[in-house]
Design an enzyme around this catalytic site. Sequence first.
Site, PDB file in Angstrom:
ATOM      1  CE1 TYR A 247      24.177  18.371 -66.585  1.00  0.00           C
ATOM      2  CE2 TYR A 247      22.100  18.279 -65.912  1.00  0.00           C
ATOM      3  CZ  TYR A 247      22.787  18.684 -66.887  1.00  0.00           C
ATOM      4  OH  TYR A 247      22.731  19.915 -67.506  1.00  0.00           O
TER       5      TYR A 247
ATOM      6  CG  HIS B  46      23.079  14.801 -67.796  1.00  0.00           C
ATOM      7  ND1 HIS B  46      24.519  14.566 -67.694  1.00  0.00           N
ATOM      8  CD2 HIS B  46      23.013  15.953 -68.189  1.00  0.00           C
ATOM      9  CE1 HIS B  46      25.099  15.378 -68.743  1.00  0.00           C
ATOM     10  NE2 HIS B  46      24.060  16.160 -69.012  1.00  0.00           N
TER      11      HIS B  46
ATOM     12  CD  GLU C  30      17.843  17.452 -71.636  1.00  0.00           C
ATOM     13  OE1 GLU C  30      18.868  17.344 -72.065  1.00  0.00           O
ATOM     14  OE2 GLU C  30      17.220  18.368 -71.146  1.00  0.00           O
TER      15      GLU C  30
ATOM     16  CD  GLU D 252      22.559  16.651 -73.280  1.00  0.00           C
ATOM     17  OE1 GLU D 252      23.487  16.666 -72.594  1.00  0.00           O
ATOM     18  OE2 GLU D 252      21.290  17.436 -73.021  1.00  0.00           O
TER      19      GLU D 252
ATOM     20  NE  ARG E  69      17.376  18.767 -74.533  1.00  0.00           N
ATOM     21  CZ  ARG E  69      17.965  20.219 -74.303  1.00  0.00           C
ATOM     22  NH1 ARG E  69      17.624  20.887 -75.165  1.00  0.00           N
ATOM     23  NH2 ARG E  69      19.180  20.259 -73.606  1.00  0.00           N
TER      24      ARG E  69
ATOM     25  CG  HIS F 193      22.306  20.489 -76.065  1.00  0.00           C
ATOM     26  ND1 HIS F 193      23.533  20.279 -76.072  1.00  0.00           N
ATOM     27  CD2 HIS F 193      21.902  20.447 -74.694  1.00  0.00           C
ATOM     28  CE1 HIS F 193      24.114  20.037 -74.839  1.00  0.00           C
ATOM     29  NE2 HIS F 193      23.001  20.356 -74.101  1.00  0.00           N
TER      30      HIS F 193
HETATM   31  C1  GCO Z   1      21.859  20.206 -71.032  1.00  0.00           C
HETATM   32  C2  GCO Z   1      23.075  19.720 -71.108  1.00  0.00           C
HETATM   33  C3  GCO Z   1      24.228  20.020 -70.638  1.00  0.00           C
HETATM   34  C4  GCO Z   1      25.360  19.197 -71.108  1.00  0.00           C
HETATM   35  C5  GCO Z   1      26.694  19.920 -71.187  1.00  0.00           C
HETATM   36  C6  GCO Z   1      27.961  19.042 -71.848  1.00  0.00           C
HETATM   37  O1  GCO Z   1      20.568  19.732 -71.124  1.00  0.00           O
HETATM   38  O2  GCO Z   1      22.009  21.413 -71.196  1.00  0.00           O
HETATM   39  O3  GCO Z   1      22.679  18.335 -70.474  1.00  0.00           O
HETATM   40  O4  GCO Z   1      24.200  20.554 -69.596  1.00  0.00           O
HETATM   41  O5  GCO Z   1      25.732  18.445 -69.892  1.00  0.00           O
HETATM   42  O6  GCO Z   1      26.265  20.738 -72.429  1.00  0.00           O
HETATM   43  O7  GCO Z   1      29.055  19.872 -72.026  1.00  0.00           O
HETATM   44 MG    MG Z   2      20.789  17.628 -71.375  1.00  0.00          MG
END
Ligand code: GCO
Ligand code: MG
Length: 404
Positions: free
Chosen positions: A158, A212, A236, A262, A283, A312
Amino acid sequence: MDNITIRDIKVFVTAPRGINLVIVKVETSEPELFGYGCATFTWRHKAVVTAVEEYLCPMLKGKSVHNIEDIWQTMMGSSYWRNGPVLNNAISGVDEALWDIKGKLANMPLYSLLGGKAREGIAVYRHADGSCIEEVEECIRELQAEGYRYIRCHMGTYGGNFGGKRQQIVKPRDSENGAYYHPRMYMDSVIKLFDRVRSDIGWEIEVMHDVHERLSLSETLAFTKELEQFKLFFLEDSLSPEQANFYKYLREQTAVPFAMGELFTNPVEWIPIIQNQWIDFIRVHLSDIGGLTPAIKLANFCEAYGVRTAWHGPNDLSPIGMAAQMHLDMHCHNFGIQEFSGFNEAEEVVFPGCPVVNNGYAYVNDRPGIGVGFDEKEAAKYPAIEMNHSWLFSRLPDGTAVRP
Ligand code: GCO
Ligand code: MG
């Protein structure tokens, strides 16, 4: 059977792959009848443990195991203030364990209890990352060789500057430590990456990317327009939950499929973007909204607006949590794709009955309930650890803190 009650609720933290996983066990008045649920909030696991032990357990002891909806509503309402990640994760652990028990009582796997299969297998996506395009492409080819057809592509994770090695960042003097990244360098590197992936690997493979929530409004609009040429399966978290209304403009100006959710913990976050059909994929991290009971309702709500599920599935989710949502994936008509981060050997021993993946499809087993066990002795071999939080302290070049 009607008089089965909750005898005790236990909570375990185990880290078989170096990530703290939180598991709730609901024991009943029937000695051999118990259930497991996922309450994994890995960055605040101690707070979740306290919420279960100090609040939910004393409140639920002696209650009937049958009335999951009533128990969920009372767990949610009993703290007066609600819809936060700590309490939602604690609630999720109990909720999923009660669904596990109900499947065992009905002697059927959860997907069957929910109304049966809508498909025989669950299409999953994996992550490809690397410090340069060649490394990412090599990772993609390895995943393709394993049968995966949906692959999320990143370079330097990210913000594109993992470990601070990929971007030359000029900071003010005496700047705070942190995971610095340069938005424009990040965007440029991703455009170059997808340009190469499409020319070197082709157009059959379905690819995704996770912004992110690292870009400003105009940056994310420009970035989305530039990415449109690469025909992503989804893009995303182009925006943070706090800026989700801006999806209106991304939707109006591009045909890129969007995925978000998420970070959601509260229905007020997902109702508007679903009702306005600003996203294509939801998500959500099931335990962050309180488990299976709210997720079933959310999936049905999404179906009414043509939004598909892409729950997620990171590595900070237990195999019990992964299996619980895969039962939903098996049943829901509006299933889209399932994120999958794989399991390591230790996890498969601690959690017997993990879902299996073959040729890019995941399969849950047909055991009653969620179908994944928990070996408490094995779990004790991997006690909770101090996790590396450094990536969570992300900053812009001038030192401005950014929510990661
Ligand atoms: C994804 C997520 C994860 C989160 C993580 C936080 O799309 O899988 O962005 O990478 O950053 O679960 O703890
Ligand atoms: Mg993510």
